[in-house]
Design an enzyme around this catalytic site. Structure first.
Site, short mmCIF file in Angstrom:
data_model
loop_
_atom_site.label_atom_id
_atom_site.label_comp_id
_atom_site.label_asym_id
_atom_site.label_seq_id
_atom_site.Cartn_x
_atom_site.Cartn_y
_atom_site.Cartn_z
N TYR A 177 -9.40 5.73 7.06
CA TYR A 177 -9.57 6.20 8.44
C TYR A 177 -10.63 7.28 8.41
CZ TYR A 177 -5.16 3.90 9.75
OH TYR A 177 -4.16 2.99 10.01
N HIS A 207 0.86 -1.18 0.00
CA HIS A 207 0.00 0.00 0.00
C HIS A 207 0.89 1.23 0.00
CE1 HIS A 207 -4.16 -1.58 1.51
NE2 HIS A 207 -3.66 -2.29 0.50
N PRO A 235 -4.19 1.10 18.45
CA PRO A 235 -3.97 0.55 17.11
C PRO A 235 -4.14 1.55 15.97
CG PRO A 235 -6.10 -0.15 17.97
CD PRO A 235 -5.39 0.56 19.10
N LYS A 286 1.03 0.41 14.85
CA LYS A 286 2.40 0.35 15.34
C LYS A 286 2.70 -0.83 16.27
CE LYS A 286 4.16 3.64 13.13
NZ LYS A 286 3.69 3.03 11.91
N TYR A 340 4.05 6.80 9.56
CA TYR A 340 3.18 5.65 9.26
C TYR A 340 3.98 4.52 8.62
CZ TYR A 340 -1.22 3.25 8.25
OH TYR A 340 -2.25 2.34 8.24
#
Length: 389
Positions: free
Chosen positions: A200, A72, A292, A296, A384
């Site tokens: 998200y 991704h 979450p 990580k 990220y």
């Protein structure tokens, strides 16, 4: 029994550490309280940083990951004003890989079996002894019999509720914690993912996440009060609420189906120090928990393993005891970086009890800057995809 490194906990961090040490010629014994089927049945993380992927290849466990992992190069964020994408590849030249923790654990077990690893499941009443001396040892019970393992070092990879952290005297431990006033209701379903990349969502009804494990297995979450329980959420109610929080076009086209796993997880940020007590070293969830939201948890455990493997390799193979002193400061620097990022992601995407109109406007401003400022996207993308080891 005698070994060089006793590893408490047979989850992915314990298995990865054992695999790396064994490949370097260092003997290990792994003690796991649960059965292998129980360990493999845990539904956990699904997004791997580049560093974690490289660690698995280094351990000789990356063949299936290379075939089946899904790269991704960005993710989507949804707000009341619409959805936008952060392009990781364009901003920092990196990507993440979608590959479930269950798959990682299966690959590690297969590699450990092939290497003839010593792993004892259903090891009960584990206790750690003489940690501050030069000859630590571990006692445990299995099948009604008492056993002892003498070793040079102990790696505590047994999670938040394990014995390892508790073996450090309470007066010598400092624990930093923030407990969030909500949980995540998660559903795993054999359905096509709602989108090609993660979504998200910041929504007035609460946070939502559309994630995946592979092209036919999806993972979804919605923010719920801590007072909720799984029994109170039918599949129908879950899908209805998820669709309300996702962008309308995504909700209209997404595939739904029966939940094959459903659970509610509370969210917390937690770090325990020190990471080292004599011959004991804390790794992964035994030392820290992250919400979450930033993906990580497993990745941070992998970086802990990286630092501890290097320290143990230096101490055992190169007889450099000073290498052990580097584990905690190196690991903690990255732990707190990931802790900050996970806290930030959580703070801008969730609805908090008693959240004021001002608080809401601040969240919207944060998300607008993330949408419109390249520098904000660079910072998010770097964190990220993973801070460097």
């Amino acid at each position: 029994m005698r070994t060089q490194v006793a590893i408490i906990g047979g989850g992915p961090s314990g298995l990865l550490l054992s695999q790396l040490l064994m490949r370097a010629g260092i003997s290990t014994v792994v003690l796991e309280r649960q059965t292998r089927d129980y360990v493999l049945g845990r539904i956990r993380a699904g997004v791997l940083e580049r560093g974690a992927v490289e660690m698995l290849h280094r351990a000789g466990c990356g063949a299936r990951l290379a075939r089946e992992g899904i790269a991704h190069e960005g993710c989507n964020l949804s707000t009341v004003n619409g959805m936008f994408r952060v392009d990781f590849q364009a901003r920092v030249g990196e990507a993440v890989t979608v590959y479930g923790q269950t798959e990682v654990t299966q690959d590690l077990y297969a590699a450990q079996d092939a290497a003839g690893a010593v792993i004892f499941h259903e090891a009960l009443n584990v206790a750690l002894h003489d940690l501050e001396g030069s000859a630590p040892w571990v006692s445990y019970e299995k099948d009604g019999q008492s056993h002892r393992i003498d070793c040079d070092y102990i790696a505590g990879c047994d999670g938040f509720h394990g014995i390892s952290r508790q073996s450090i005297p309470a007066e010598k431990r400092t624990e930093y914690e923030r407990v969030y006033p909500f949980g995540w209701l998660g559903v795993l379903s054999r359905t096509a993912p709602a989108a090609e990349e993660l979504i998200y969502a910041n929504h007035p009804r609460g946070f939502a996440l559309a994630s995946m494990r592979n092209p036919t297995l999806s993972r979804y979450y919605i923010q719920v009060p801590l007072s909720d329980n799984v029994e109170g959420w039918s599949d129908h109610a879950f899908w209805d609420e998820l669709k309300r929080r996702l962008p309308a076009d995504v909700a209209e086209s997404m595939e739904t189906g029966p939940a094959i796993e459903k659970s509610i997880a509370p969210l917390r940020s937690f770090v325990a120090e020190p990471l080292r007590w004599g011959r004991l070293f804390l790794v992964g969830d035994a030392a820290h928990i992250v919400p979450p939201t930033g993906a990580k948890g497993l990745n941070l455990a992998a970086s802990d393993v990286h630092y501890l493997f290097e320290a143990l390799q230096g101490a055992i193979l190169e007889r450099d005891d000073a290498a052990l002193d580097q584990y905690a400061p190196r690991a903690l620097k990255r732990i707190w970086g990931a802790m900050r990022f996970s806290w930030w992601m959580t703070s801008i995407l969730h609805r908090f009890p008693g959240q004021s109109d001002f608080d809401q406007k601040i969240q919207e401003s944060e998300l607008l800057q993330l949408e419109t400022l390249e520098s904000a996207q660079v910072t998010m993308a770097r964190n990220y995809t993973g801070l460097p080891y």
